[in-house]
Design an enzyme around this catalytic site. Structure first.
Site, PDB file in Angstrom:
ATOM      1  N   HIS A  90      -0.072   7.843 -10.636  1.00  0.00           N
ATOM      2  CA  HIS A  90      -0.516   7.887 -11.652  1.00  0.00           C
ATOM      3  C   HIS A  90       1.312   8.188 -13.008  1.00  0.00           C
ATOM      4  O   HIS A  90       0.507   8.918 -13.419  1.00  0.00           O
ATOM      5  CB  HIS A  90      -1.047   9.022 -11.295  1.00  0.00           C
ATOM      6  CG  HIS A  90      -2.400   8.751 -11.055  1.00  0.00           C
ATOM      7  ND1 HIS A  90      -3.495   9.338 -11.313  1.00  0.00           N
ATOM      8  CD2 HIS A  90      -2.844   9.626  -9.631  1.00  0.00           C
ATOM      9  CE1 HIS A  90      -4.415   9.297 -10.283  1.00  0.00           C
ATOM     10  NE2 HIS A  90      -3.810   9.393  -9.723  1.00  0.00           N
ATOM     11  N   ASN A 163     -10.409  11.758 -11.386  1.00  0.00           N
ATOM     12  CA  ASN A 163     -10.351  10.555 -11.181  1.00  0.00           C
ATOM     13  C   ASN A 163     -11.113   9.744 -12.280  1.00  0.00           C
ATOM     14  O   ASN A 163     -12.618  10.623 -12.931  1.00  0.00           O
ATOM     15  CB  ASN A 163     -10.406   9.695 -10.373  1.00  0.00           C
ATOM     16  CG  ASN A 163      -8.912   9.507  -9.774  1.00  0.00           C
ATOM     17  OD1 ASN A 163      -8.139  10.034 -10.475  1.00  0.00           O
ATOM     18  ND2 ASN A 163      -8.564   9.471  -8.324  1.00  0.00           N
ATOM     19  N   HIS A 354      -1.874  20.675 -12.110  1.00  0.00           N
ATOM     20  CA  HIS A 354      -2.269  20.833  -9.737  1.00  0.00           C
ATOM     21  C   HIS A 354      -3.862  21.327  -9.949  1.00  0.00           C
ATOM     22  O   HIS A 354      -3.883  21.946 -10.638  1.00  0.00           O
ATOM     23  CB  HIS A 354      -1.654  22.229  -9.990  1.00  0.00           C
ATOM     24  CG  HIS A 354      -0.974  22.779  -8.692  1.00  0.00           C
ATOM     25  ND1 HIS A 354      -1.734  22.544  -7.663  1.00  0.00           N
ATOM     26  CD2 HIS A 354      -0.726  23.435  -7.894  1.00  0.00           C
ATOM     27  CE1 HIS A 354      -1.879  22.421  -6.847  1.00  0.00           C
ATOM     28  NE2 HIS A 354      -0.412  23.430  -6.873  1.00  0.00           N
ATOM     29  N   TYR A 377       0.801  19.155  -5.123  1.00  0.00           N
ATOM     30  CA  TYR A 377       1.383  19.144  -6.989  1.00  0.00           C
ATOM     31  C   TYR A 377       2.575  20.190  -7.620  1.00  0.00           C
ATOM     32  O   TYR A 377       3.430  19.353  -7.939  1.00  0.00           O
ATOM     33  CB  TYR A 377      -0.125  19.433  -7.692  1.00  0.00           C
ATOM     34  CG  TYR A 377      -0.962  18.025  -7.691  1.00  0.00           C
ATOM     35  CD1 TYR A 377      -1.773  17.786  -6.041  1.00  0.00           C
ATOM     36  CD2 TYR A 377      -0.887  16.875  -8.520  1.00  0.00           C
ATOM     37  CE1 TYR A 377      -2.207  16.677  -6.238  1.00  0.00           C
ATOM     38  CE2 TYR A 377      -2.325  16.543  -8.098  1.00  0.00           C
ATOM     39  CZ  TYR A 377      -2.535  15.863  -7.108  1.00  0.00           C
ATOM     40  OH  TYR A 377      -3.246  14.758  -7.128  1.00  0.00           O
TER      41      TYR A 377
HETATM   42 FE1  HDE Z   1      -3.251  13.065  -6.945  1.00  0.00          FE
HETATM   43  N1  HDE Z   1      -1.410  13.089  -6.688  1.00  0.00           N
HETATM   44  N2  HDE Z   1      -2.687  13.401  -5.140  1.00  0.00           N
HETATM   45  N3  HDE Z   1      -5.235  12.844  -6.392  1.00  0.00           N
HETATM   46  N4  HDE Z   1      -3.512  12.710  -8.486  1.00  0.00           N
HETATM   47  C1  HDE Z   1      -0.525  13.044  -7.927  1.00  0.00           C
HETATM   48  O1  HDE Z   1       1.093  14.574  -8.819  1.00  0.00           O
HETATM   49  C2  HDE Z   1      -1.984  14.246  -4.120  1.00  0.00           C
HETATM   50  C3  HDE Z   1      -6.014  12.559  -5.521  1.00  0.00           C
HETATM   51  C4  HDE Z   1      -4.066  12.208  -9.366  1.00  0.00           C
HETATM   52  O2  HDE Z   1      -1.805  12.877 -15.204  1.00  0.00           O
HETATM   53  C5  HDE Z   1       1.104  13.714  -7.876  1.00  0.00           C
HETATM   54  O3  HDE Z   1       1.879  15.338 -10.131  1.00  0.00           O
HETATM   55  C6  HDE Z   1      -2.017  14.307  -2.246  1.00  0.00           C
HETATM   56  C7  HDE Z   1      -6.925  12.338  -6.032  1.00  0.00           C
HETATM   57  C8  HDE Z   1      -4.455  12.646 -10.712  1.00  0.00           C
HETATM   58  O4  HDE Z   1      -0.045  14.306 -14.037  1.00  0.00           O
HETATM   59  C9  HDE Z   1       0.979  14.294  -6.409  1.00  0.00           C
HETATM   60  C10 HDE Z   1      -3.852  13.676  -2.599  1.00  0.00           C
HETATM   61  C11 HDE Z   1      -7.243  12.535  -7.039  1.00  0.00           C
HETATM   62  C12 HDE Z   1      -2.727  12.559 -10.774  1.00  0.00           C
HETATM   63  C13 HDE Z   1      -0.359  13.774  -6.398  1.00  0.00           C
HETATM   64  C14 HDE Z   1      -3.668  13.409  -3.859  1.00  0.00           C
HETATM   65  C15 HDE Z   1      -6.375  12.994  -7.662  1.00  0.00           C
HETATM   66  C16 HDE Z   1      -2.146  13.002  -9.552  1.00  0.00           C
HETATM   67  C17 HDE Z   1       2.138  12.229  -8.773  1.00  0.00           C
HETATM   68  C18 HDE Z   1      -4.464  13.849  -1.720  1.00  0.00           C
HETATM   69  C19 HDE Z   1      -8.732  12.517  -7.721  1.00  0.00           C
HETATM   70  C20 HDE Z   1      -1.988  12.445 -12.001  1.00  0.00           C
HETATM   71  C21 HDE Z   1       2.476  13.329  -9.303  1.00  0.00           C
HETATM   72  C22 HDE Z   1      -4.177  14.853  -0.634  1.00  0.00           C
HETATM   73  C23 HDE Z   1      -9.449  13.269  -7.730  1.00  0.00           C
HETATM   74  C24 HDE Z   1      -1.251  13.432 -12.886  1.00  0.00           C
HETATM   75  C25 HDE Z   1       1.750  14.859 -10.042  1.00  0.00           C
HETATM   76  C26 HDE Z   1      -1.507  13.541 -14.401  1.00  0.00           C
HETATM   77  C27 HDE Z   1      -0.448  13.067  -9.387  1.00  0.00           C
HETATM   78  C28 HDE Z   1      -0.649  13.998  -4.917  1.00  0.00           C
HETATM   79  C29 HDE Z   1      -5.152  12.357  -4.707  1.00  0.00           C
HETATM   80  C30 HDE Z   1      -5.995  12.967  -9.281  1.00  0.00           C
HETATM   81  C31 HDE Z   1       2.004  13.192  -5.622  1.00  0.00           C
HETATM   82  C32 HDE Z   1      -1.378  14.729  -1.808  1.00  0.00           C
HETATM   83  C33 HDE Z   1      -8.387  12.802  -4.558  1.00  0.00           C
HETATM   84  C34 HDE Z   1      -5.555  12.131 -11.785  1.00  0.00           C
HETATM   85  O5  HDE Z   1       1.327  15.228  -6.418  1.00  0.00           O
END
Ligand code: HDE
Length: 719
Positions: A90, A163, A354, A377
């Site tokens: 993202h 999402n 988060h 997060y």
């Molecule tokens: Fe994320 N995801 N994600 N994700 N995600 C990040 O956090 C992660 C997942 C989503 O506008 C990171 O600050 C793991 C699902 C959005 O700043 C990180 C897993 C969904 C955003 C991270 C998931 C999301 C992130 C990268 C599986 C939809 C952007 C930078 C266990 C429900 C937020 C950050 C923004 C961002 C990890 C799965 C949505 C690396 C480990 C499912 C919208 O922490």
């Protein structure tokens, strides 16, 4: 935790009693960090006025620069450290401020303060993003979009980090690094950027069938939205609502855009990635600047605790959705985005969302993907934002009071006073004290948990195909065509045949026809299924109409962009009338011409030009109007860019209206017009001998349809 009444006798007023004015005041207290240099003198970071910002200090006019030049050293050093790591996923995103208001109290389901009082405006910051691309990648790539909203409530920040697709690729956090490594550019040559059309992605998903459902969404037009303002959002996981009495129900969150749900054509999305890599960012920014504030209704699907096992799938499985036809989505409030950030880095880049930022009344479930996110997060912000105090950055600060005994760490901004940084204490009167539940202290839902410590996937997560089949069979014919084309496109780019074969096997388990259509294009055979699988892949299903974008409301043209294609000698009256009608319906109309400045109209009046044809291609618009004027049309017919403009809009199935000699422009590029005897005009093509209100109204109706995906002749037009 001991429940104590604060010794000073102060208790926190319940959020429902706070006025929106007070909320805004709190937010304004954060505004002190917004600075500009209006009327100020240029200084160093130490506040020393700078006399010369052009030249470094040197020994002699042509001599070497001096190490003692603290002004140069400070400036260059700061510049050298301007970049921080981009988000691992993202990374590419844009955001806006706004507010949320609930329609009526949700006390029956949750004690969350911001969901009680319709008069309270809760400030929000919403960030939209692509997943795979780097920070500088294009907006219109095929990808899921992040939809993250930070609610600054009176009881602390609540982040809904979702999402625009209601399910996820994988079921367990353990697989997330593998998934992301597979979709990101390949590690040896860092290609391709922001695209899933490569071997490692398809290798992974073909080997992990739980991805099948989400991949199908990503192959649909949901993954190439027309605008961030025109896409749905989903919390994905099942969460919990908990009432003041401690009663819990399951909840799925939805965002419903009031402008409808629309997608681009794939050819258009690819071209936009080159011609305007900032297409979505610009669209959001410009709409807000123009006062066209995007709005989404927050919807909830509420499932009583006792219904947990009533579905044919597990509510804890994030690869499954709850069809709206089974549990309706109740719209409980509205988010309006009404202010662009002042500074991209300070606000958008430093925003730290988060899913673990919850408030009293909202709680988690045991979804193993959500549980992994709860760790990830904060961890990622520690490296990205450089330490444990990122909650003190203005964009991340809560508007509710924040006191605890956490201290120090990199980039501490506050100056905690006094001797005490521990609890319990007597020296500071025991402050800050725990807040008992009746003062909105957070209490986790006391869910009963009992089990052996095991590394297993629940059997209830085993079905990977029936909801993919539900999604596929709930799409309209043109939507199915687009999904098939997307699989064809992506799999044609895969170099290892065994990967494609495996993928075709997975698709066959969803639907034979789908697999065959993709396989035929690739000149491959669909692998045979065993009897049980074949039976599952032909099972009857009850479709879910809510899954088709074409069933979303198409009731207006607010904020749509219409190009008026014109040259010198144009019928100025036709332009003025059409412009008035379109603007009256809330659309934006722009005159596009071979040159800037003004055009001479037939009546002698000057018509102002907004953009040239080469700087604003048809892909930047939702519809095209070609007014008459003999000379204008003669010029446009001889201008290859203008011809391409019309043909491309036709190919991308957009509404096109032409009046007077404008029809000749269409005719000359082979588009049937009203003057062709006995020919039915292609869908969404409106031509008339003269401009009239009736033509304008017909055009407005056609634009509201968004696209005419089944338009005859579209595929014959070169890309
Ligand atoms: Fe994320 N995801 N994600 N994700 N995600 C990040 O956090 C992660 C997942 C989503 O506008 C990171 O600050 C793991 C699902 C959005 O700043 C990180 C897993 C969904 C955003 C991270 C998931 C999301 C992130 C990268 C599986 C939809 C952007 C930078 C266990 C429900 C937020 C950050 C923004 C961002 C990890 C799965 C949505 C690396 C480990 C499912 C919208 O922490």
């Amino acid at each position: 935790m001991a429940a104590k009444i604060p010794a000073n006798g102060k208790s926190r007023t319940p959020a429902s009693a706070k006025s929106s004015a007070e909320n805004n005041d709190k937010l304004n207290s954060l505004e002190q960090d917004r600075t500009d240099g209006a009327g100020a003198v240029l200084t160093t970071n130490q506040g020393v006025p700078i006399a010369d910002n052009q030249n470094s200090l040197r020994a002699g006019v042509r001599g070497p620069s001096l190490l003692e030049d603290f002004i140069l050293r400070e400036k260059i050093t700061h510049f050298d450290h301007e970049r921080i790591p981009e988000r691992i996923v993202h990374a590419r995103g844009e955001a806006a401020h706004g507010f949320f208001q609930v329609y009526e109290s949700m006390a029956k389901y949750t004690r969350a303060g911001f969901l009680q009082d319709p008069s309270v405006k809760t400030p929000v910051f919403a960030r939209f993003s692509t997943v795979a691309g780097s920070r500088g990648s294009a907006d219109t790539v095929r990808d899921a979009r992040g939809f993250a909203v930070k609610f600054y409530t009176q009881e602390g920040n609540f982040d809904l980090v979702g999402n625009n697709i209601p399910v996820f690729f994988i079921q367990d956090a353990m697989k997330f690094p593998d998934l992301v490594h597979a979709i990101k550019p390949e590690p040896n040559n860092e290609m391709p950027q922001a695209s899933s059309a490569h071997d490692t992605f398809w290798d992974f998903v073909s080997l992990v069938p739980e991805t099948t459902h989400m991949v199908m969404w990503v192959m649909s037009d949901r993954a190439i939205p027309r605008s961030l303002r025109m896409m749905e959002g989903f919390g994905v996981h099942t969460f919990r609502f908990v009432t003041a009495e401690g009663v819990s129900s399951f909840v799925k969150f939805h965002w419903k855009p009031l402008l409808g749900v629309h997608g681009l054509a794939w050819d258009e999305a690819q071209k936009l990635a080159g011609k305007d890599a900032d297409f979505h960012r610009r669209d959001l920014w410009e709409a807000i600047e123009a006062g066209d504030f995007p709005e989404w209704e927050l919807g909830v699907q509420i499932i009583p605790e006792e219904d947990e096992f009533k579905f044919g799938f597990d509510l804890l499985d994030p690869t499954k959705l709850v069809p709206e036809e089974l549990v309706p989505v109740t719209r409980i409030g509205k988010m309006t985005l009404n202010r662009n950030p002042d500074n991209f880095f300070a606000e958008v880049e430093q925003a730290a969302f988060h899913p673990g930022h919850v408030v009293p009344g909202i709680d988690f479930t045991n979804d193993p993907l959500l549980q992994g996110r709860l760790f990830s997060y904060t961890d990622t912000q520690l490296i990205r934002l450089g330490g444990p105090n990122f909650h003190q950055l203005p964009i991340n600060r809560a508007i509710s009071p924040m006191h605890n005994n956490q201290r120090d760490g990199l980039h501490q901004q506050s100056i905690p006073k006094g001797r005490v940084a521990y609890e319990p204490n007597s020296i500071a009167n025991g402050d800050p004290k725990e807040a008992p539940p009746e003062q909105a202290g957070y209490v986790s839902y006391p869910e009963r948990v009992d089990g052996a410590k095991v590394r297993v996937r629940s059997e209830s997560f085993a079905d990977h195909f029936s909801q993919a089949r539900l999604f596929w069979l709930s799409q309209s014919a043109p939507e199915q065509d687009h999904i098939v084309s997307a699989y064809q496109f992506e799999l044609s780019k895969v170099e290892v045949p065994a990967i494609v074969e495996r993928m075709l096997g997975n698709l066959a388990r969803v639907d034979e026809t789908l697999a065959k259509r993709v396989a035929d294009h690739l000149a491959m055979a669909v692998p045979a299924l065993d009897k049980k699988m074949a039976a599952e892949a032909s099972a009857a299903i009850v479709p879910s109409p809510a899954l088709s974008m074409l069933n979303a409301p198409k009731d207006g043209i607010k904020t749509r962009k219409v190009a008026i294609l014109a040259a010198d000698g144009v019928d100025g009256k036709a332009i003025a009338e059409m412009k008035a009608a379109l603007q009256g319906a809330g659309a934006m109309a722009k005159v596009i011409a071979p040159h800037m400045g003004t055009l001479r109209s037939t009546s002698g009046d000057a018509v102002a030009v907004d953009h040239t044809i080469t700087t604003m291609p048809s892909i930047a618009f939702d519809a095209v109007f070609v007014p008459g004027g003999e000379q204008s049309i003669a010029t446009l017919r001889g201008n290859g860019d203008a011809v391409h403009f019309v043909l491309e809009a036709f190919k991308h199935c957009k509404a096109i209206a032409a009046v007077g000699e404008g029809s000749q422009m269409l005719a000359s590029v082979g588009i049937p017009t009203e003057s062709d005897p006995g020919i039915k005009l292609p869908d969404g093509i409106i031509t008339a001998a003269a401009a009239s209100n009736a033509v304008a109204q017909e055009f407005i109706k056609a634009i509201a349809e968004h696209r005419f995906w089944t338009r005859a002749g579209k595929d014959a037009v070169p890309a």
